[in-house]
Design a protein around this motif. Structure first.
Motif, PDB file in Angstrom:
ATOM      1  N   VAL A 285       0.838  -1.206   0.000  1.00 52.65           N
ATOM      2  CA  VAL A 285       0.000   0.000   0.000  1.00 52.65           C
ATOM      3  C   VAL A 285       0.869   1.251   0.000  1.00 52.65           C
ATOM      4  CG1 VAL A 285      -1.546   1.352   1.466  1.00 52.65           C
ATOM      5  CG2 VAL A 285      -2.057  -1.036   0.996  1.00 52.65           C
ATOM      6  N   SER A 286       1.963   1.240   0.751  1.00 54.40           N
ATOM      7  CA  SER A 286       2.866   2.394   0.801  1.00 54.40           C
ATOM      8  C   SER A 286       4.244   1.990   0.295  1.00 54.40           C
ATOM      9  CB  SER A 286       2.974   2.925   2.237  1.00 54.40           C
ATOM     10  OG  SER A 286       3.518   1.933   3.087  1.00 54.40           O
ATOM     11  N   SER A 287       4.980   2.968  -0.180  1.00 56.29           N
ATOM     12  CA  SER A 287       6.350   2.733  -0.648  1.00 56.29           C
ATOM     13  C   SER A 287       7.165   4.005  -0.425  1.00 56.29           C
ATOM     14  CB  SER A 287       6.378   2.347  -2.123  1.00 56.29           C
ATOM     15  OG  SER A 287       5.827   3.373  -2.923  1.00 56.29           O
ATOM     16  N   GLU A 288       8.390   3.831   0.001  1.00 55.57           N
ATOM     17  CA  GLU A 288       9.245   4.982   0.280  1.00 55.57           C
ATOM     18  C   GLU A 288       9.569   5.743  -0.998  1.00 55.57           C
ATOM     19  OE1 GLU A 288      12.327   4.609   3.554  1.00 55.57           O
ATOM     20  OE2 GLU A 288      12.099   2.514   2.938  1.00 55.57           O
ATOM     21  N   ALA A 289       9.459   7.043  -0.908  1.00 51.14           N
ATOM     22  CA  ALA A 289       9.812   7.897  -2.040  1.00 51.14           C
ATOM     23  C   ALA A 289      11.188   8.514  -1.887  1.00 51.14           C
ATOM     24  CB  ALA A 289       8.766   9.004  -2.215  1.00 51.14           C
ATOM     25  N   LYS A 290      11.691   8.596  -0.634  1.00 48.54           N
ATOM     26  CA  LYS A 290      12.994   9.230  -0.409  1.00 48.54           C
ATOM     27  C   LYS A 290      14.151   8.316  -0.786  1.00 48.54           C
ATOM     28  CE  LYS A 290      12.351  10.306   3.907  1.00 48.54           C
ATOM     29  NZ  LYS A 290      12.602  10.863   5.261  1.00 48.54           N
ATOM     30  N   ARG A 291      13.923   7.007  -0.749  1.00 47.83           N
ATOM     31  CA  ARG A 291      15.000   6.082  -1.066  1.00 47.83           C
ATOM     32  C   ARG A 291      14.432   4.864  -1.765  1.00 47.83           C
ATOM     33  NH1 ARG A 291      15.499   1.821   2.791  1.00 47.83           N
ATOM     34  NH2 ARG A 291      17.721   1.602   2.320  1.00 47.83           N
TER      35      ARG A 291
ATOM     36  N   SER B 100      14.317   0.963  -2.062  1.00 47.00           N
ATOM     37  CA  SER B 100      14.567  -0.148  -1.153  1.00 47.00           C
ATOM     38  C   SER B 100      13.941  -1.414  -1.725  1.00 47.00           C
ATOM     39  CB  SER B 100      13.979   0.153   0.230  1.00 47.00           C
ATOM     40  OG  SER B 100      14.185  -0.921   1.104  1.00 47.00           O
ATOM     41  N   LEU B 101      14.734  -2.456  -1.859  1.00 51.80           N
ATOM     42  CA  LEU B 101      14.231  -3.728  -2.360  1.00 51.80           C
ATOM     43  C   LEU B 101      13.631  -4.575  -1.255  1.00 51.80           C
ATOM     44  CD1 LEU B 101      17.109  -4.696  -4.850  1.00 51.80           C
ATOM     45  CD2 LEU B 101      14.927  -3.601  -5.373  1.00 51.80           C
ATOM     46  N   GLU B 102      14.054  -4.344  -0.011  1.00 53.23           N
ATOM     47  CA  GLU B 102      13.532  -5.108   1.103  1.00 53.23           C
ATOM     48  C   GLU B 102      12.489  -4.296   1.858  1.00 53.23           C
ATOM     49  OE1 GLU B 102      16.440  -2.410   2.990  1.00 53.23           O
ATOM     50  OE2 GLU B 102      16.378  -3.580   1.127  1.00 53.23           O
ATOM     51  N   GLY B 103      11.522  -4.996   2.462  1.00 50.51           N
ATOM     52  CA  GLY B 103      10.522  -4.310   3.249  1.00 50.51           C
ATOM     53  C   GLY B 103      11.072  -3.911   4.607  1.00 50.51           C
ATOM     54  N   ARG B 104      10.768  -2.696   5.041  1.00 52.93           N
ATOM     55  CA  ARG B 104      11.242  -2.228   6.340  1.00 52.93           C
ATOM     56  C   ARG B 104      10.253  -1.208   6.881  1.00 52.93           C
ATOM     57  NH1 ARG B 104      14.930   2.443   6.875  1.00 52.93           N
ATOM     58  NH2 ARG B 104      14.450   3.881   5.180  1.00 52.93           N
TER      59      ARG B 104
ATOM     60  N   GLN C 167       2.306   8.354   4.738  1.00 50.16           N
ATOM     61  CA  GLN C 167       2.368   6.934   4.446  1.00 50.16           C
ATOM     62  C   GLN C 167       3.438   6.279   5.306  1.00 50.16           C
ATOM     63  OE1 GLN C 167       3.728   5.773   0.582  1.00 50.16           O
ATOM     64  NE2 GLN C 167       5.135   7.478   0.365  1.00 50.16           N
ATOM     65  N   GLY C 168       3.285   4.980   5.492  1.00 50.88           N
ATOM     66  CA  GLY C 168       4.266   4.284   6.302  1.00 50.88           C
ATOM     67  C   GLY C 168       3.978   2.798   6.384  1.00 50.88           C
ATOM     68  N   THR C 169       4.917   2.091   6.975  1.00 50.57           N
ATOM     69  CA  THR C 169       4.811   0.658   7.203  1.00 50.57           C
ATOM     70  C   THR C 169       5.377   0.342   8.572  1.00 50.57           C
ATOM     71  OG1 THR C 169       4.989   0.108   4.847  1.00 50.57           O
ATOM     72  CG2 THR C 169       5.540  -1.632   6.405  1.00 50.57           C
ATOM     73  N   SER C 170       4.725  -0.571   9.296  1.00 49.93           N
ATOM     74  CA  SER C 170       5.198  -0.975  10.612  1.00 49.93           C
ATOM     75  C   SER C 170       5.082  -2.489  10.755  1.00 49.93           C
ATOM     76  CB  SER C 170       4.382  -0.288  11.713  1.00 49.93           C
ATOM     77  OG  SER C 170       4.739  -0.789  12.989  1.00 49.93           O
ATOM     78  N   TYR C 171       6.116  -3.083  11.328  1.00 54.49           N
ATOM     79  CA  TYR C 171       6.115  -4.523  11.599  1.00 54.49           C
ATOM     80  C   TYR C 171       6.170  -4.792  13.107  1.00 54.49           C
ATOM     81  CZ  TYR C 171       7.218  -5.054   6.641  1.00 54.49           C
ATOM     82  OH  TYR C 171       7.186  -5.014   5.256  1.00 54.49           O
ATOM     83  N   ALA C 172       5.902  -3.766  13.924  1.00 57.62           N
ATOM     84  CA  ALA C 172       6.100  -3.867  15.372  1.00 57.62           C
ATOM     85  C   ALA C 172       5.202  -4.929  15.992  1.00 57.62           C
ATOM     86  CB  ALA C 172       5.875  -2.515  16.021  1.00 57.62           C
ATOM     87  N   ALA C 173       3.903  -4.700  16.052  1.00 55.00           N
ATOM     88  CA  ALA C 173       2.985  -5.662  16.652  1.00 55.00           C
ATOM     89  C   ALA C 173       2.231  -6.438  15.577  1.00 55.00           C
ATOM     90  CB  ALA C 173       2.002  -4.930  17.553  1.00 55.00           C
ATOM     91  N   LEU C 174       1.624  -5.681  14.663  1.00 54.67           N
ATOM     92  CA  LEU C 174       0.864  -6.267  13.565  1.00 54.67           C
ATOM     93  C   LEU C 174       1.358  -5.646  12.266  1.00 54.67           C
ATOM     94  CD1 LEU C 174      -1.662  -8.114  13.001  1.00 54.67           C
ATOM     95  CD2 LEU C 174      -2.992  -6.000  12.972  1.00 54.67           C
ATOM     96  N   PRO C 175       1.819  -6.445  11.304  1.00 56.10           N
ATOM     97  CA  PRO C 175       2.283  -5.851  10.043  1.00 56.10           C
ATOM     98  C   PRO C 175       1.184  -5.020   9.394  1.00 56.10           C
ATOM     99  CG  PRO C 175       2.931  -8.159  10.178  1.00 56.10           C
ATOM    100  CD  PRO C 175       1.991  -7.905  11.323  1.00 56.10           C
TER     101      PRO C 175
END
Length: 505
Positions: free
Chosen positions: A7-13, A15-19, A47-55
């Motif tokens: 759903v989101s993707s970094e625009a500043k860099r 990245s091939l891996e999810g983070r 926009q953003g992505t988090s893998y902390a508790a629930l991806p």
């Protein structure tokens, strides 16, 4: 829905891996057309992505657009918010939620020979939905969704009509209020069996609408208000599609779609589709297909959109409108610098409906017609940061609606279109593009009245900072201020300047 974290993707860099990340951006832009006032647009994006508790992956965008034009009553004010959330609650389940809310206020200046300085439309819309995908095993996925939309439209239209008190013509205003609500749901199963991938499913929609109007007579102040009229309907689609990968160079795809609509009448049709993709030699791909398509009231679907990766021309058809398309495409990579594509489409259609730009309550249509389209395109990497592109499209169309003169083309379908341009990409992260667009003769009305061809020159420039925190763009469209018409009596935009600055945090 197969990858909710996209759903989101970094625009500043890159990245091939999810983070995990969070990114915010603010964009401010200006737009100016010759002899007009300065317009503007703003955008906020989170926009953003988090893998902390629930991806979870999320995307939020808010837009406000206030363009301006030298023509009186030519405006298109937009306010909209778009939100998307992707969640992976388990390793086997994916959830996707979306919402889109906004409103538009548009003025219709009318044709040059019949200006309409007071015709307007106001539109408010809400679209919401949720999708779910469950992976049973490798190449065995169940998907489902529910979605709904609610659209309100208010229009005001001045006209001259008969007044029985005056026993003659009088200036009047027609106001219309329309509301339509649609609910759509569907379920699909994706199953791989050896070299065959099956996709089948069922989808259905129900809709309801209401309509009322009033007629106001200016000289007397009298106003007639109509009762409220209600309507409703249902539709369904049952489909099955199979892709057979015979080997790495040969694929065959086919399917059947059953469409049913219950409105004022009972409509049903079966649409077949078949396609083949073949790579006779390395870096050359041949694809061909035949398919039939029926236009339904809802655009939400889990059904396959393409056949062997190709899709027919997207035409504005009425509900139950129908098209038949046969196409052939050849893609080639001649070397690491030169790429070409050639595609031919033959399309017959029923139920074409085109809204005329800048003119309220005027549509061009064709109950029957055909389009033959040949497109040839090429991209060449010159080297030293330079690249060139070009395309040529030849089209022949016919409006075969009953009662139409023989030999006239479909409205707003040009006989030729061409684009050519060159782009330079500098290592210091700035890009410049110069392009030329040519549009040939075309029918400017549904009666076949021809419009003259025209050619436009456009240039663009963009720059991005080293860390991606700042990005700017500047475009000059119709550089030489050529006069042209998009429909009979409706002038296209003159020289236009577009500029924007985006800051990312």
């Amino acid at each position: 829905m197969l990858d909710p974290m996209a759903v989101s993707s970094e625009a500043k860099r890159n990245s091939l891996e999810g983070r995990s990340f969070f990114e915010a951006s603010l964009t401010g832009g200006v737009m100016w057309e010759k002899d007009g006032d300065l317009g503007w647009n703003d955008q906020l994006q989170l926009q953003g992505t988090s893998y902390a508790a629930l991806p979870i992956s999320y995307y939020l965008q808010a837009d406000m657009v206030r363009p301006d034009s030298p023509r009186e009553n030519d405006r298109d004010d937009i306010e909209a918010v778009n939100a998307q959330i992707g969640i992976r609650p388990t390793l086997e389940d994916n959830v996707f939620l979306f919402a889109n809310v906004g409103q538009t206020e548009r003025g219709y200046p009318g044709a040059d020979w019949n200006p309409t300085p007071y015709d307007i439309s106001e539109n408010r819309f809400t679209n919401v939905g949720i999708g779910w995908a469950h992976t049973v095993s490798d190449r065995n996925v169940i998907e489902a969704f529910v979605a709904g939309n609610d659209v309100h439209e208010h229009t005001e239209f001045d006209f001259v009509g008969y007044d029985p008190i005056l026993d003659g013509d009088a200036l009047m205003q027609l106001k219309e209020n329309t509301r339509q609500r649609t609910f759509t749901a569907g379920v699909s199963h994706l199953l791989g069996i050896d070299a065959v991938t099956l996709r089948y499913g069922i989808e259905g929609s129900v809709w309801s609408g209401d309509y009322d109007y009033s007629v106001y007579t200016f000289w007397s102040g009298d106003e007639y208000r109509s009762p409220r009229f209600e309507s409703s309907g249902r539709s369904a689609r049952l489909y099955g599609d199979a892709l057979w990968e015979i080997d790495q160079s040969l694929q065959v795809q086919g399917g059947l779609f059953y469409n049913w609509v219950e409105d004022n009448s009972d409509y049903h049709r079966v649409d077949p589709r078949i396609g083949i993709a073949w790579a006779p030699v390395d870096n050359h791909w041949l694809r061909a297909y035949y398919r039939e398509d029926t236009s339904l009231d809802s655009s939400y679907t889990l059904a396959p959109i393409s056949t062997v990766g190709l899709a027919p021309l997207d035409l504005p058809l009425v509900t139950t409108g129908h098209s038949k398309t046969a196409a052939l495409r050849w893609d080639a990579e001649w070397n690491e610098r030169f790429f070409t594509a050639a595609e031919y489409q033959h399309q017959t259609l029923e139920g074409l409906s085109l809204r005329v730009p800048d003119v309220l309550y005027t549509r061009f249509g064709a109950s029957e017609g055909r389009i033959d389209r040949l497109n040839i395109s090429a991209n060449y990497w010159i080297g030293g940061g330079f690249g060139a592109y070009g395309s040529l499209t030849l089209m022949e169309s016919k409006n075969s609606s009953p009662g139409k003169p023989s030999g006239i083309g479909l409205p707003m379908v040009p006989e030729q279109m061409a684009q050519v341009g060159i782009t330079y990409v500098d290592p210091n992260r700035w890009t410049a593009t110069v392009g030329q667009t040519f549009v040939g003769k075309r029918a400017g009305t549904d009666s076949g009245l021809e419009l003259d061809p025209f050619s436009l020159t456009n240039i663009g420039f963009s720059w991005k900072s080293l860390e991606g925190h700042l990005e700017t763009s500047l475009q000059l469209l119709n550089v030489f201020d050529r006069d042209f018409q998009v429909a009979y009596g409706v002038a296209g935009p003159g020289r236009t300047l577009l500029g924007s600055i985006r800051a990312r945090f």
